[in-house]
Design a protein around this motif. Structure first.
Motif, short mmCIF file in Angstrom:
data_model
loop_
_atom_site.label_atom_id
_atom_site.label_comp_id
_atom_site.label_asym_id
_atom_site.label_seq_id
_atom_site.Cartn_x
_atom_site.Cartn_y
_atom_site.Cartn_z
N MET A 1 0.81 -1.19 0.00
CA MET A 1 0.00 0.00 0.00
C MET A 1 0.86 1.25 0.00
SD MET A 1 -3.30 -0.24 2.19
CE MET A 1 -3.33 -1.53 3.35
N SER A 2 0.21 2.30 -0.47
CA SER A 2 0.94 3.56 -0.49
C SER A 2 0.74 4.28 0.82
CB SER A 2 0.49 4.42 -1.66
OG SER A 2 -0.82 4.84 -1.44
N LYS A 3 1.76 4.86 1.29
CA LYS A 3 1.69 5.60 2.55
C LYS A 3 1.45 7.06 2.25
CE LYS A 3 4.92 2.78 5.16
NZ LYS A 3 6.18 2.81 5.88
N SER A 4 0.85 7.73 3.23
CA SER A 4 0.63 9.16 3.06
C SER A 4 1.96 9.88 3.13
CB SER A 4 -0.32 9.68 4.12
OG SER A 4 0.30 9.67 5.37
N LEU A 5 1.98 11.08 2.68
CA LEU A 5 3.19 11.88 2.67
C LEU A 5 3.73 12.06 4.07
CD1 LEU A 5 5.18 13.53 1.00
CD2 LEU A 5 3.67 15.49 1.29
N GLN A 6 2.85 12.25 5.03
CA GLN A 6 3.28 12.41 6.43
C GLN A 6 3.98 11.15 6.92
OE1 GLN A 6 -0.19 13.49 8.64
NE2 GLN A 6 -0.06 15.67 8.06
N ASP A 7 3.41 9.99 6.60
CA ASP A 7 4.03 8.72 7.03
C ASP A 7 5.40 8.54 6.38
OD1 ASP A 7 1.81 8.17 8.57
OD2 ASP A 7 0.84 6.92 7.03
N GLN A 8 5.49 8.91 5.13
CA GLN A 8 6.78 8.77 4.44
C GLN A 8 7.82 9.70 5.04
OE1 GLN A 8 6.07 9.45 0.27
NE2 GLN A 8 4.76 7.63 0.06
N LEU A 9 7.41 10.94 5.37
CA LEU A 9 8.35 11.89 5.98
C LEU A 9 8.78 11.42 7.37
CD1 LEU A 9 6.78 15.32 4.94
CD2 LEU A 9 8.89 14.31 4.07
N SER A 11 8.94 8.22 8.44
CA SER A 11 9.84 7.05 8.30
C SER A 11 11.20 7.47 7.77
CB SER A 11 9.21 6.00 7.39
OG SER A 11 9.01 6.54 6.11
N ALA A 12 11.25 8.54 6.98
CA ALA A 12 12.53 9.01 6.47
C ALA A 12 13.27 9.83 7.52
CB ALA A 12 12.31 9.84 5.23
N GLY A 13 12.57 10.25 8.59
CA GLY A 13 13.20 11.01 9.65
C GLY A 13 13.28 12.50 9.36
N LEU A 14 12.55 12.95 8.38
CA LEU A 14 12.58 14.36 8.05
C LEU A 14 11.65 15.19 8.95
CD1 LEU A 14 12.55 14.10 4.17
CD2 LEU A 14 14.48 14.71 5.61
N THR A 15 10.76 14.56 9.65
CA THR A 15 9.87 15.25 10.58
C THR A 15 9.62 14.36 11.77
OG1 THR A 15 7.78 16.40 10.73
CG2 THR A 15 7.78 14.40 9.45
N ASN A 16 8.99 14.92 12.82
CA ASN A 16 8.68 14.13 14.01
C ASN A 16 7.18 14.19 14.28
OD1 ASN A 16 8.27 16.65 15.15
ND2 ASN A 16 10.27 16.68 16.19
N LYS A 17 6.70 13.40 15.25
CA LYS A 17 5.27 13.31 15.53
C LYS A 17 4.69 14.64 16.01
CE LYS A 17 4.89 8.44 16.49
NZ LYS A 17 4.37 7.43 17.37
N LYS A 18 5.48 15.42 16.71
CA LYS A 18 5.01 16.70 17.22
C LYS A 18 4.67 17.64 16.05
CE LYS A 18 6.28 20.34 20.42
NZ LYS A 18 7.33 20.90 21.26
N LYS A 19 5.52 17.71 15.05
CA LYS A 19 5.29 18.58 13.91
C LYS A 19 4.09 18.09 13.09
CE LYS A 19 9.86 20.53 13.31
NZ LYS A 19 10.97 20.75 12.39
N VAL A 20 3.90 16.75 13.02
CA VAL A 20 2.77 16.20 12.29
C VAL A 20 1.46 16.61 12.97
CG1 VAL A 20 1.60 14.04 11.64
CG2 VAL A 20 4.05 14.30 11.30
N LYS A 21 1.44 16.53 14.31
CA LYS A 21 0.24 16.94 15.07
C LYS A 21 -0.04 18.43 14.89
CE LYS A 21 -1.12 13.98 18.68
NZ LYS A 21 -1.46 13.80 20.05
N GLN A 22 0.99 19.24 14.91
CA GLN A 22 0.82 20.68 14.71
C GLN A 22 0.22 20.96 13.32
OE1 GLN A 22 4.68 22.43 15.31
NE2 GLN A 22 4.38 22.70 17.52
N ALA A 23 0.68 20.25 12.33
CA ALA A 23 0.19 20.44 10.97
C ALA A 23 -1.28 20.03 10.89
CB ALA A 23 1.02 19.65 9.97
N GLU A 24 -1.63 18.90 11.55
CA GLU A 24 -3.03 18.46 11.56
C GLU A 24 -3.94 19.48 12.25
OE1 GLU A 24 -3.20 14.57 13.26
OE2 GLU A 24 -2.27 13.64 11.52
N ASN A 25 -3.44 19.98 13.43
CA ASN A 25 -4.23 20.99 14.16
C ASN A 25 -4.41 22.27 13.32
OD1 ASN A 25 -4.62 19.41 16.40
ND2 ASN A 25 -2.85 20.22 17.51
N HIS A 26 -3.32 22.67 12.65
CA HIS A 26 -3.40 23.87 11.80
C HIS A 26 -4.41 23.65 10.66
CE1 HIS A 26 -2.12 27.60 9.98
NE2 HIS A 26 -1.81 26.95 8.84
N LYS A 27 -4.38 22.46 10.08
CA LYS A 27 -5.30 22.14 9.00
C LYS A 27 -6.75 22.16 9.48
CE LYS A 27 -5.68 18.63 5.39
NZ LYS A 27 -5.19 17.32 4.93
#
Length: 180
Positions: A1-9, A11-27
């Motif tokens: 299956m294809s992963k979402s962009l957030q999941d890919q970022l 797993s690649a270590g380019l972002t962390n869970k805190k930044k992902v949550k902030q982006a979701e809250n902002h959205k």
């Protein structure tokens, strides 16, 4: 299956869970703001539409009022014309019949006035349930202002004078010394 962009970022270590949550809250916040301002825009649009409808209704009401006032003014002018120009001493003992509103009406006048009515030199106007005699020029003015006003105006008959044109004895002289 294809992963979402957030999941890919992640797993690649380019972002962390805190930044992902902030982006979701902002959205989510942006979506909420968009929903609330969209509703406000609808409310504003409805209010503006109601204002336009009310302005149109008011304009139509004003036109109706203005038309009614003009009708009243015309009726007052007609009434004044009749009252100022009616003949005062028209009562007589000869019944003059005329047609008004598809009914035969009767008014008592003198012989001279009856003749003038028949020849169109006088007119009959109704005012407040009574019939008044008025000059034909006044009747024409009234009919110009109010074409439906109850007025009887015969066509003017041409003046024939005392002598008739078809008189077969017109060429003959009457002797002065004629004895009967």
């Amino acid at each position: 299956m294809s992963k979402s962009l957030q999941d890919q970022l992640l797993s690649a270590g380019l972002t962390n869970k805190k930044k992902v949550k902030q982006a979701e809250n902002h959205k989510k916040k942006q979506a909420k703001v968009k929903r609330t301002t969209g509703q406000e825009d609808e409310v504003k649009l409805r209010a503006e539409q109601q204002r336009k409808e009310k302005a149109e209704r008011d304009r139509l009401l004003n036109l109706e009022r203005k038309a009614e006032e003009e009708k009243k003014a015309i009726k007052a002018q007609v009434k004044q014309l009749i009252e100022m120009n009616r003949l005062s001493n028209s009562a007589g003992d000869i019944a003059h019949n005329f047609i008004m509103d598809k009914k035969v009406k009767k008014i008592n006048v003198t012989a001279k006035i009856s003749d003038q009515l028949a020849k169109g030199r006088l007119a009959i106007a109704e005012l407040e349930g009574r019939y008044d005699l008025i000059p034909p020029k006044v009747a024409e003015k009234i009919l110009q202002r109010e074409p439906d006003w109850p007025i009887v105006l015969n066509e003017k008959a041409p003046d024939t004078g005392d002598a008739e044109e078809d008189d077969p004895y017109a060429d003959f002289q009457i002797p002065d010394d004629l004895m009967w």
